[in-house]
Design an enzyme around this catalytic site. Structure first.
Site, PDB file in Angstrom:
ATOM      1  N   PHE A 139      12.860   9.460  -4.680  1.00  0.00           N
ATOM      2  CA  PHE A 139      11.847   9.740  -3.673  1.00  0.00           C
ATOM      3  C   PHE A 139      12.253  10.965  -2.859  1.00  0.00           C
ATOM      4  O   PHE A 139      13.449  11.159  -2.578  1.00  0.00           O
ATOM      5  CB  PHE A 139      11.669   8.521  -2.760  1.00  0.00           C
ATOM      6  CG  PHE A 139      10.459   8.616  -1.886  1.00  0.00           C
ATOM      7  CD1 PHE A 139       9.187   8.407  -2.405  1.00  0.00           C
ATOM      8  CD2 PHE A 139      10.575   8.932  -0.547  1.00  0.00           C
ATOM      9  CE1 PHE A 139       8.063   8.508  -1.605  1.00  0.00           C
ATOM     10  CE2 PHE A 139       9.451   9.028   0.268  1.00  0.00           C
ATOM     11  CZ  PHE A 139       8.195   8.820  -0.260  1.00  0.00           C
ATOM     12  N   ASP A 216      18.272   2.397  -2.840  1.00  0.00           N
ATOM     13  CA  ASP A 216      17.010   2.409  -2.122  1.00  0.00           C
ATOM     14  C   ASP A 216      16.162   1.268  -2.695  1.00  0.00           C
ATOM     15  O   ASP A 216      15.803   1.274  -3.874  1.00  0.00           O
ATOM     16  CB  ASP A 216      16.323   3.766  -2.321  1.00  0.00           C
ATOM     17  CG  ASP A 216      14.998   3.883  -1.568  1.00  0.00           C
ATOM     18  OD1 ASP A 216      14.337   2.847  -1.377  1.00  0.00           O
ATOM     19  OD2 ASP A 216      14.622   5.007  -1.201  1.00  0.00           O
ATOM     20  N   TYR A 241       7.003  -2.026   4.911  1.00  0.00           N
ATOM     21  CA  TYR A 241       5.547  -1.950   5.005  1.00  0.00           C
ATOM     22  C   TYR A 241       4.862  -2.023   3.646  1.00  0.00           C
ATOM     23  O   TYR A 241       3.641  -1.952   3.564  1.00  0.00           O
ATOM     24  CB  TYR A 241       5.088  -0.691   5.741  1.00  0.00           C
ATOM     25  CG  TYR A 241       5.846   0.569   5.410  1.00  0.00           C
ATOM     26  CD1 TYR A 241       5.605   1.291   4.259  1.00  0.00           C
ATOM     27  CD2 TYR A 241       6.823   1.042   6.284  1.00  0.00           C
ATOM     28  CE1 TYR A 241       6.303   2.433   3.960  1.00  0.00           C
ATOM     29  CE2 TYR A 241       7.530   2.197   6.007  1.00  0.00           C
ATOM     30  CZ  TYR A 241       7.269   2.891   4.847  1.00  0.00           C
ATOM     31  OH  TYR A 241       7.978   4.029   4.562  1.00  0.00           O
ATOM     32  N   LYS A 242       5.620  -2.208   2.575  1.00  0.00           N
ATOM     33  CA  LYS A 242       5.023  -2.336   1.252  1.00  0.00           C
ATOM     34  C   LYS A 242       4.831  -3.827   0.949  1.00  0.00           C
ATOM     35  O   LYS A 242       3.925  -4.460   1.477  1.00  0.00           O
ATOM     36  CB  LYS A 242       5.898  -1.639   0.216  1.00  0.00           C
ATOM     37  CG  LYS A 242       6.132  -0.149   0.504  1.00  0.00           C
ATOM     38  CD  LYS A 242       6.951   0.498  -0.587  1.00  0.00           C
ATOM     39  CE  LYS A 242       7.420   1.904  -0.224  1.00  0.00           C
ATOM     40  NZ  LYS A 242       6.332   2.833   0.096  1.00  0.00           N
ATOM     41  N   ARG A 390      -1.399   5.383  -9.461  1.00  0.00           N
ATOM     42  CA  ARG A 390      -0.387   4.342  -9.349  1.00  0.00           C
ATOM     43  C   ARG A 390      -1.067   3.040  -8.922  1.00  0.00           C
ATOM     44  O   ARG A 390      -1.771   3.011  -7.909  1.00  0.00           O
ATOM     45  CB  ARG A 390       0.681   4.765  -8.344  1.00  0.00           C
ATOM     46  CG  ARG A 390       1.983   4.018  -8.450  1.00  0.00           C
ATOM     47  CD  ARG A 390       3.017   4.605  -7.526  1.00  0.00           C
ATOM     48  NE  ARG A 390       2.623   4.507  -6.125  1.00  0.00           N
ATOM     49  CZ  ARG A 390       3.450   4.714  -5.104  1.00  0.00           C
ATOM     50  NH1 ARG A 390       4.705   5.049  -5.338  1.00  0.00           N
ATOM     51  NH2 ARG A 390       3.033   4.607  -3.862  1.00  0.00           N
TER      52      ARG A 390
END
Length: 418
Positions: A139, A216, A241-242, A390
């Site tokens: 990322f 991560d 928050y996912k 995605r």
């Protein structure tokens, strides 16, 4: 395993009835009702790996906090328990889904700040080692933080170049790590392809040359079971928050293995990371244990919503969440193979469910323009350059009917694009 074996006896061909049958057999189906959905319209939400839906219980929790805690206790709330919330929630995360014993996880800061603190601490602990190992498809934040710290400390960044439709393999790490590697920084699940790395074997490969490793967990926490303690992981960072549904910008968490806590001083010395912070004394004396990795005042409001998802995952078990995740992605792959691959769409994710996280990516040259059309139709996937949609399928809030309707809509816009 075949799709039929993974999806069970209810598996049928690509029909709406087949999706309905899968939902009827899903032991987690009722959890979808625990999330807030828009009134009066159906939204097919396929972006739970970017921002999760809000749990309905979180609205009550936040309202109660504002009115009954913040509103009445005011500053006394800090001594009522707010101050300990980063470690309390951290311990629950560790117990419910990370495989981490108490006292090793804390919640606070953004993902970026938490990454900076732990990466800097790790490389500073080994000043004789001059390299950080990371991959080119990690990322952007991870790559930028590593490059910035390397510039600050005069270090060299070594780059692994993985297959962008897969991810970093054990063999690639074994080939790249050396006795000069201070730290390896990798993602457990690739944000682009959904590739699930072999955390245990790669951690062992880093340790074989004396390097530390930081994982991560942003795209795996809450959907993939991990065993951080058992697998020997040194450090980990993840967002909330996912799949944890903590809300926009909810704070990240950091894991620091207990044996490292006294020897990895984190670089951002804030008032709350000091021993006896309310003494306001001159000079910094780091707090013992995981609290020493806290810097400033924690975001108490930001930590509220994730607790309801942690409760749900605790109810059903992270293994059951993973089982449904595999079913959802396998069902999506089956539909894409049947409807979209004949139209030139590429599945840019691992086909082996054992090497796939909670999302898949599909590539087609029309998909950048198609995103607005899909969003206007209340079908919400995500887009990743240069040409990938995605599909993030959150097991607690996504149904098989959602997947069917979403891929069907993508099929329509793909067909219209020619």
């Amino acid at each position: 395993m075949t799709s039929a074996q993974i999806l069970g006896d209810q598996y049928q061909e690509a029909t709406a009835a087949g999706a309905t049958a899968l939902d009827a057999a899903d032991p987690l189906a009722s959890y979808g009702d625990r999330f807030i959905t828009p009134d009066g319209e159906k939204v097919i939400y396929l972006d739970g790996n970017s921002l999760g839906r809000p749990p309905a219980a979180s609205a009550d929790r936040i309202n109660d906090f504002v009115r009954a805690q913040w509103g009445t206790r005011l500053i006394r709330g800090w001594t009522d328990g707010w101050m300990d919330l980063p470690q309390i929630i951290g311990d629950r995360l560790g117990s419910v889904m990370l495989g981490a014993a108490a006292g090793q996880v804390t919640v606070g800061d953004s993902t970026t700040v938490m990454l900076y603190k732990l990466i800097r601490a790790a490389v500073d602990a080994h000043p004789e080692r001059r390299e950080i190992l990371i991959d080119t498809d990690n990322f952007p934040t991870d790559r930028f933080i590593v490059e910035g710290i390397a510039a600050e400390r005069g270090l060299t960044v070594r780059w692994i170049q993985p297959d962008p439709t897969a991810g970093v393999t054990v063999d690639q790490v074994v080939e790249a790590v050396t006795g000069n590697t201070a730290l390896v920084v990798l993602s457990h699940v690739s944000y682009r392809s959904g590739y699930l790395a072999d955390m245990e074997a790669i951690t062992r490969a880093a340790h074989d040359v004396g390097a530390l490793i930081l994982w991560d967990l942003c795209h795996s926490v809450g959907v993939i079971p991990t065993q951080l303690d058992a697998w020997g992981v040194d450090l980990a960072v993840g967002c909330t928050y996912k799949y944890l549904n903590g809300g926009p910008g909810s704070p990240a968490f950091g894991y620091v293995r207990s044996e490292h806590q006294s020897r990895l001083p984190q670089p951002i010395w804030g008032w709350l990371g000091r021993e006896d912070p309310f003494e306001m004394e001159q000079g910094y004396q780091v707090a013992t244990g995981i609290r020493g990795f806290i810097s400033g005042t924690p975001s108490i409001l930001g930590m509220l919503a994730m607790q309801d998802t942690i409760d749900m995952i605790d109810e059903v078990g992270i293994t059951a969440v993973r089982a449904k995740s595999v079913q959802l992605t396998e069902y999506a792959v089956m539909l894409v193979n049947e409807w979209l691959v004949p139209r030139g769409v590429e599945i840019a994710s691992p086909l082996d469910p054992e090497r796939r996280g909670g999302h898949i990516t599909i590539n087609h040259d029309s998909y950048r323009a198609a995103l607005d059309t899909l969003w206007d139709r209340n079908v919400i996937p995500d887009f990743r350059t240069p040409n990938g949609l995605r599909l993030g399928l959150s097991p607690l809030s996504t149904s098989f009917a959602d997947v069917y309707a979403g891929v069907d809509a993508i099929h329509e816009v793909t067909r219209a694009a020619g």
